[in-house]
Design an enzyme around this catalytic site. Structure first.
Site, PDB file in Angstrom:
ATOM      1  N   LYS A 175       0.864  -1.192   0.000  1.00 34.84           N
ATOM      2  CA  LYS A 175       0.000   0.000   0.000  1.00 34.84           C
ATOM      3  C   LYS A 175       0.893   1.232   0.000  1.00 34.84           C
ATOM      4  CE  LYS A 175      -1.625   2.839   2.894  1.00 34.84           C
ATOM      5  NZ  LYS A 175      -1.494   4.033   2.035  1.00 34.84           N
ATOM      6  N   GLU A 250      10.147   1.797  10.308  1.00 36.60           N
ATOM      7  CA  GLU A 250      11.157   2.819   9.969  1.00 36.60           C
ATOM      8  C   GLU A 250      10.450   4.154  10.122  1.00 36.60           C
ATOM      9  OE1 GLU A 250      14.297   2.368   9.116  1.00 36.60           O
ATOM     10  OE2 GLU A 250      14.252   0.193   9.002  1.00 36.60           O
ATOM     11  N   CYS A 284      13.974  11.437   6.207  1.00 36.26           N
ATOM     12  CA  CYS A 284      13.886  10.994   7.604  1.00 36.26           C
ATOM     13  C   CYS A 284      15.238  11.043   8.297  1.00 36.26           C
ATOM     14  CB  CYS A 284      13.309   9.594   7.663  1.00 36.26           C
ATOM     15  SG  CYS A 284      14.167   8.460   6.591  1.00 36.26           S
ATOM     16  N   GLU A 384      10.367  16.706  14.753  1.00 34.03           N
ATOM     17  CA  GLU A 384      10.725  16.517  13.349  1.00 34.03           C
ATOM     18  C   GLU A 384       9.938  17.516  12.502  1.00 34.03           C
ATOM     19  OE1 GLU A 384       9.237  13.022  11.190  1.00 34.03           O
ATOM     20  OE2 GLU A 384      11.281  12.710  10.499  1.00 34.03           O
TER      21      GLU A 384
HETATM   22  P1  NAD Z   1       2.636   8.845   7.303  1.00 31.10           P
HETATM   23  O1  NAD Z   1       2.865   8.126   8.575  1.00 31.10           O
HETATM   24  O2  NAD Z   1       1.576   9.866   7.234  1.00 31.10           O
HETATM   25  O3  NAD Z   1       2.253   7.782   6.157  1.00 31.10           O
HETATM   26  C1  NAD Z   1       3.072   6.697   5.844  1.00 31.10           C
HETATM   27  C2  NAD Z   1       2.209   5.559   5.338  1.00 31.10           C
HETATM   28  O4  NAD Z   1       1.406   5.090   6.417  1.00 31.10           O
HETATM   29  C3  NAD Z   1       1.231   5.959   4.238  1.00 31.10           C
HETATM   30  O5  NAD Z   1       1.145   4.905   3.305  1.00 31.10           O
HETATM   31  C4  NAD Z   1      -0.068   6.136   4.992  1.00 31.10           C
HETATM   32  O6  NAD Z   1      -1.201   5.945   4.186  1.00 31.10           O
HETATM   33  C5  NAD Z   1       0.051   5.053   6.032  1.00 31.10           C
HETATM   34  N1  NAD Z   1      -0.742   5.257   7.245  1.00 31.10           N
HETATM   35  C6  NAD Z   1      -1.124   6.432   7.808  1.00 31.10           C
HETATM   36  N2  NAD Z   1      -1.847   6.181   8.922  1.00 31.10           N
HETATM   37  C7  NAD Z   1      -1.902   4.850   9.067  1.00 31.10           C
HETATM   38  C8  NAD Z   1      -2.504   3.985  10.030  1.00 31.10           C
HETATM   39  N3  NAD Z   1      -3.201   4.456  11.063  1.00 31.10           N
HETATM   40  N4  NAD Z   1      -2.354   2.647   9.868  1.00 31.10           N
HETATM   41  C9  NAD Z   1      -1.641   2.157   8.833  1.00 31.10           C
HETATM   42  N5  NAD Z   1      -1.073   2.920   7.888  1.00 31.10           N
HETATM   43  C10 NAD Z   1      -1.196   4.252   8.006  1.00 31.10           C
HETATM   44  O7  NAD Z   1       4.047   9.411   6.858  1.00 31.10           O
HETATM   45  P2  NAD Z   1       4.408  10.280   5.587  1.00 31.10           P
HETATM   46  O8  NAD Z   1       3.928  11.660   5.828  1.00 31.10           O
HETATM   47  O9  NAD Z   1       3.982   9.581   4.334  1.00 31.10           O
HETATM   48  O10 NAD Z   1       6.023  10.239   5.615  1.00 31.10           O
HETATM   49  C11 NAD Z   1       6.766  11.098   6.382  1.00 31.10           C
HETATM   50  C12 NAD Z   1       7.209  10.411   7.674  1.00 31.10           C
HETATM   51  O11 NAD Z   1       7.874   9.201   7.364  1.00 31.10           O
HETATM   52  C13 NAD Z   1       8.222  11.239   8.433  1.00 31.10           C
HETATM   53  O12 NAD Z   1       7.946  11.169   9.815  1.00 31.10           O
HETATM   54  C14 NAD Z   1       9.535  10.542   8.130  1.00 31.10           C
HETATM   55  O13 NAD Z   1      10.534  10.741   9.080  1.00 31.10           O
HETATM   56  C15 NAD Z   1       9.112   9.130   8.051  1.00 31.10           C
HETATM   57  N6  NAD Z   1      10.074   8.358   7.246  1.00 31.10           N
HETATM   58  C16 NAD Z   1      10.894   7.458   7.853  1.00 31.10           C
HETATM   59  C17 NAD Z   1      11.827   6.764   7.109  1.00 31.10           C
HETATM   60  C18 NAD Z   1      12.755   5.773   7.735  1.00 31.10           C
HETATM   61  O14 NAD Z   1      13.326   4.975   7.006  1.00 31.10           O
HETATM   62  N7  NAD Z   1      12.949   5.781   9.033  1.00 31.10           N
HETATM   63  C19 NAD Z   1      11.916   6.965   5.753  1.00 31.10           C
HETATM   64  C20 NAD Z   1      11.072   7.889   5.169  1.00 31.10           C
HETATM   65  C21 NAD Z   1      10.137   8.570   5.923  1.00 31.10           C
END
Ligand code: NAD
Length: 480
Positions: A175, A250, A284, A384
């Site tokens: 997804k 992650e 990130c 962040e």
């Molecule tokens: P997000 O958490 O909003 O979304 C990430 C994914 O999770 C999306 O596919 C979203 O649809 C899904 N999602 C959202 N709520 C959910 C729930 N309740 N249950 C299951 N899935 C759910 O994050 P984003 O805005 O897309 O990305 C930015 C964040 O990701 C930042 O905090 C960044 O630091 C983190 N990030 C971490 C890494 C890493 O490797 N550590 C890499 C990239 C981004």
């Protein structure tokens, strides 16, 4: 500029076929540089997840017994196909995320291409079995995996899961994020043209709170690998808990970049900007907190404020642009709120600030911004921001520098600068974080990537990334 055509996708990829989504509605994808809708994907439903899981479960017995040679061929074919489609993938990611096009080609597409190939290479010598006294210890694929991915390095985050899962012998349901799903649909097109058995890879787009949580709680999914914000990662863990499936996370970061007192202030100032601002700060592992000796403060701040103008904000399709827009209006508003909070809390603004960069009137842009004199009680130090905002603080002793570096709920990445590499290494050992770069040491796709503390659980990339997709079985022989 040569912008990609509208991409309206109306089907999901399940069991080797493009099929209609059973739910209603579409997710519109907006180009953050132009604010125009550039495509859409279906809103998948729980019934679509069930169909994808059924397909992945049915494909698992055959895929898990394929030989290493077959999986090596698959991974090499995947890498080659990503390479062949570099331009379309890069243009699409630039249109969805706003990443400057040169960086899209290199990092957004080049990195996943190399990661896929690295797992093919790893399988050539991977040890699946070992003997320990009277036991044979064998590694087996964990089963059906769910992948939930974010928008910021969208294809890299997908391939960082898909490639080791294929290598391990797992089957999967992906997804992608709603902000940048189009590259995942192109990946499914690529996989559809490959010789991969039906059901090994499935794609269901949809909302995290519905499809994502349902996947996390699904009884017939053995593992969920999530990349995204810490808040959503907690929700995934909670939804998954009652099934006791494996959960790897992650998550976010607020990583420290520390100059020791023998570091070159000119170099520190120069390199600190790029380390924070790559992908417009939407990274990130960005090094967003710069920690420098008090005696170095004036010189480093001068270097940074002098060089920041080179960090041109503008059209991501223009080769001279270094800083694209934020991915969405929401992200632009959130980063702007942090800039305002830095001003309100009394940090010293040395570059950027509120409002749009000069010469830009539309697009979700913010000004590349730097604050000095930041203190640990400020929100811009602790939270962040996920945008081009660098915060600087000073220290008087090395112990204080380490305490400041570790003063975070996160622990994803870090940097240390010193004229003495061994001294920097010793400092790095004290940092509570999953990665540390010494004097700008480059990212290594074969080294494990992941977080301490609230930056996550588990590791991606390299051998450690493959291990996440394996179960371990000990078989005891009778002792004569
Ligand atoms: P997000 O958490 O909003 O979304 C990430 C994914 O999770 C999306 O596919 C979203 O649809 C899904 N999602 C959202 N709520 C959910 C729930 N309740 N249950 C299951 N899935 C759910 O994050 P984003 O805005 O897309 O990305 C930015 C964040 O990701 C930042 O905090 C960044 O630091 C983190 N990030 C971490 C890494 C890493 O490797 N550590 C890499 C990239 C981004």
């Amino acid at each position: 500029m040569n912008r990609p055509h509208m991409m309206r996708r109306d089907s999901l990829y399940i069991n080797g076929e493009w099929v209609s989504a059973s739910g209603d509605g579409v997710i519109e994808v907006v180009n953050p540089a132009t604010e125009e809708v550039i495509g859409s994907v279906p809103v998948g439903s729980q019934a679509d997840v069930d169909a994808a899981v059924t397909a992945a479960r049915a494909a698992f017995p055959d895929w898990r017994t394929t030989t290493c040679e077959e999986r090596i061929a698959t991974l090499n074919a995947l890498s080659a196909a990503i390479k062949e489609n570099t331009e379309e993938l890069a243009q699409t990611i630039t249109a969805e995320v706003g990443t400057p096009i040169g960086y899209s080609r290199m990092a957004m597409v080049g990195t996943p291409r190399v990661v896929a190939r690295s797992y093919a290479k790893m399988l050539e010598t991977f040890e699946w079995e070992e003997e320990v006294r009277n036991s044979l210890i064998i590694k087996e694929p964990i089963g059906v995996c769910a992948f939930i991915t974010p928008w910021n390095f969208p294809l890299h985050q997908i391939i960082g899961k898909v490639a080791p899962a294929l290598a391990a012998g797992c089957t999967m349901v992906l997804k992608p994020s709603k902000e940048a799903p189009l590259n995942a649909f192109l990946l499914a097109d690529i996989i559809d043209e490959m010789d991969l058995p039906d059901g090994v890879f499935n794609l269901v787009s949809g909302h995290g709170s519905d499809v994502g949580e349902y996947m996390s709680s699904h009884h017939d999914i053995d593992m969920v690998s999530f990349t995204g914000s810490t808040g959503a990662g907690v929700r995934v863990s909670q939804a998954a808990a009652h099934t006791v499936k494996r959960v790897t996370l992650e998550l976010g970061g607020k990583s420290a970049n520390v100059a020791l007192d023998d570091a070159d202030p000119q170099l520190v100032g120069k390199m600190a900007i790029g380390a924070c601002y790559q992908n417009s700060g939407q990274t990130c592992s960005a090094l967003t907190r710069l920690i420098i000796p008090k005696s170095m403060n004036d010189e480093v701040c001068e270097v940074i404020s002098g060089r920041i103008a080179r960090y041109t904000a503008g059209d991501p399709l223009d080769d001279t642009t270094r800083c694209g827009p934020m991915v969405s209006a929401r992200q632009q508003a959130s980063v702007s709120e942090y800039i305002q909070s830095g001003l309100d809390e009394g940090a010293t603004l040395i570059a950027g600030g509120m409002g749009m960069p000069d010469g830009l009137e539309s697009g979700f842009y913010v000004k590349p911004t730097v604050f000095a004199d930041v203190t640990p009680d400020m929100a811009i130090w602790q939270e962040e921001i996920f945008g081009p905002v660098l915060v600087i603080t000073t220290y008087e002793s090395e112990e204080e520098a380490l305490a400041l570096a570790n003063d975070s709920i996160y622990g994803l990445s870090g940097g240390v600068w010193s004229a003495d590499v061994e001294r920097a290494m010793a400092f790095a050992r004290g940092m509570q974080t999953g990665q540390v770069s010494i004097n700008g040491g480059p990212f290594n796709i074969s080294a494990p990537f992941g977080g301490y503390k609230m930056s996550g659980n588990g590791r991606e990339l390299g051998l450690h990334g493959l291990d996440e997709f394996l179960e371990i079985k000990s078989i005891q022989r009778p002792v004569e």
